[in-house]
Design an enzyme around this catalytic site. Structure first.
Site, mmCIF file in Angstrom:
data_model
loop_
_atom_site.group_PDB
_atom_site.id
_atom_site.type_symbol
_atom_site.label_atom_id
_atom_site.label_comp_id
_atom_site.label_asym_id
_atom_site.label_seq_id
_atom_site.Cartn_x
_atom_site.Cartn_y
_atom_site.Cartn_z
ATOM 1 N N LYS A 1 -64.436 0.864 2.911
ATOM 2 C CA LYS A 1 -64.250 2.208 3.022
ATOM 3 C C LYS A 1 -63.203 2.729 2.286
ATOM 4 C CE LYS A 1 -67.614 3.809 6.070
ATOM 5 N NZ LYS A 1 -68.580 4.750 6.137
ATOM 6 N N GLU B 1 -60.098 3.602 10.097
ATOM 7 C CA GLU B 1 -59.903 2.211 10.021
ATOM 8 C C GLU B 1 -59.187 1.745 8.660
ATOM 9 O OE1 GLU B 1 -60.757 -0.782 11.994
ATOM 10 O OE2 GLU B 1 -60.415 0.919 13.560
ATOM 11 N N THR C 1 -62.848 6.888 7.151
ATOM 12 C CA THR C 1 -62.734 6.317 8.584
ATOM 13 C C THR C 1 -60.951 6.160 9.050
ATOM 14 O OG1 THR C 1 -62.713 4.295 10.142
ATOM 15 C CG2 THR C 1 -63.369 4.078 7.983
ATOM 16 N N TYR D 1 -64.633 -4.154 6.507
ATOM 17 C CA TYR D 1 -65.240 -2.657 6.935
ATOM 18 C C TYR D 1 -64.141 -1.684 6.408
ATOM 19 C CZ TYR D 1 -66.346 1.818 9.218
ATOM 20 O OH TYR D 1 -66.687 3.210 9.379
#
Ligand code: NAP
Ligand code: F7E
Length: 344
Positions: A161, A135, A133, A157
């Site tokens: 990841k 992110e 991601t 999160y």
């Protein structure tokens, strides 16, 4: 010819549904892993699901990324050519509330799949896709982010990841597994989860327009996101696993908009004339026609740390995968609005 077999973790999510449909069209046999829940959670794939007792190329099993034995058993049983790991606790804000669980599923879950591939001696047979991601770039200061941009995650999160990303690289290098990280920027669709901002905005504005809701409450209006369509993005996932060599790829549109711009575009298409007044947490959108407040900001939707700016550079995917996004943000919004109106 023997059908290719795909095993998808996260089959009941937005991307799981789009990917299943793509692979079925490509004549794959698709096995999906769903979690047990107290109410049915297969709405997004109900249209392709057949009774378990009937012959079908789309079959669901129970499993969970927190349960190593279920992962190992499913891989052993289905003997897939391709595994797509789309399963995650995927909500950034929620990851601040359940950080340990998010890490368990997103980080260790990925490791559990890779370990199962290794322990079953299927390193040569199985190609593995990991759902990475944007992110992971988090608080980056780079104007465009590509595969070389350093990670600076800004949530449990995002951090979880990053582990998943590096463990995928590590197993590729250590055990020669054909493993790819897709570093996907935000992608949306009519079946996006209802607590993600695009779906929340479109659903809220349509309900307001038709008298089913009075107000929409949002958080930070000024973060910028690079939004694409999930249908385009699952095609990139599949293409990654069809290459000669495994690699990591950024997938994005190269365009970025604020949340406020997304609201303005959507309101215009829905036929709501709005005017913004006030500043900071007191910023509001008024309905020009009746002067009523339609949108307010609430602190509860702000994150402890925000990812302010994301814009992807997908040149590698364009060159090696011959992939580029086909669906513009305007067409995405149109499709989401149409779906919402049908469901009203
Ligand atoms: P989503 O709609 O939230 O779907 C997540 C899926 O993971 C659901 O099927 C969910 O099952 C499943 N899941 C959650 N916890 C699990 C567990 N412990 N064991 C097994 N399955 C579990 O997410 P999405 O938007 O489709 O995204 C797919 C993947 O891409 C995710 O890994 C996400 O982090 C990543 N990603 C998404 C975006 C995006 O913009 N959409 C961008 C970059 C990366 P339930 O249905 O039972 O909850
Ligand atoms: O937030 C702001 C919020 O929750 C987007 C996941 O798929 O994409 C997604 O993560 C922005 C943020 O997506 C509200 O602060 C304002 O700046 O729709 P979102 P996300 O956090 O970008 C990435 C790529 C993933 O990998 C994730 O899995 O919108 N925002 N007001 C709001 N966000 C929400 N959810 N709700 C609001 O009311």
């Amino acid at each position: 010819m023997k059908k290719k077999i795909a095993l998808i973790f996260g089959i009941t999510g937005q991307d799981g549904a789009y990917l299943s449909k793509l692979l079925l069209k490509k004549k794959y046999k698709v096995y999906g892993v769903k979690r047990r829940s107290s109410i049915i959670n297969t709405q997004r794939v109900d249209d392709i699901y057949k009774d378990i007792n009937l012959k079908s190329d789309f079959v669901l099993f129970y499993g969970d990324l927190t349960d190593s034995s279920s992962i190992l058993n499913l891989i052993k049983k289905t003997q897939p050519n391709e595994i797509y790991n789309l399963a995650a606790q995927s909500h950034v804000q929620v990851s601040f509330e359940v950080p340990e669980y998010s890490a368990d599923v997103n980080s260790l879950g990925t490791l559990r799949i890779l370990e199962a591939i290794k322990n079953l001696n299927l390193e040569k047979k199985i190609k593995f896709y990991q759902a990475g991601t944007s992110e992971m770039f988090g608080r980056t200061r780079e104007k465009f982010q590509n595969e070389k941009t350093p990670f600076y995650p800004a949530s449990p999160y995002g951090v979880s990841k990053c582990f998943a990303h590096w463990i995928t690289v590590n197993y590729r290098e250590a055990y020669n597994i054909f493993a790819c990280n897709g570093i996907l920027f935000n992608h949306e669709s009519p079946i996006r989860g209802e607590t993600f901002v695009t779906k929340k905005i479109i659903q809220g504005l349509i309900r307001i327009k038709h008298g089913y809701q009075k107000k929409l409450f949002l958080g930070n209006l000024y973060s910028k996101r690079d939004w694409g369509h999930a249908r385009d993005y699952v095609e990139a996932m599949w293409k990654m696993l069809q290459q000669k060599k495994p690699n990591d790829y950024v997938i994005g549109t190269g365009k970025t908009f604020t949340i406020k711009e997304f609201v303005n575009k959507s309101a215009k298409k829905i036929g709501l004339k709005i005017k913004w007044v006030g500043k900071g947490i007191n910023e509001k959108a008024l309905n020009i026609e009746n002067k009523k407040v339609l949108i307010e900001c609430k602190k509860r939707y702000f994150r402890p740390v925000e990812v302010n700016y994301l814009k992807g550079n997908a040149q590698r995917a364009k060159k090696l995968l011959k992939w580029s996004p086909k669906i513009s943000i305007d067409s995405l919004i149109d499709e989401m609005i149409e779906h919402e109106l049908e469901n009203l």
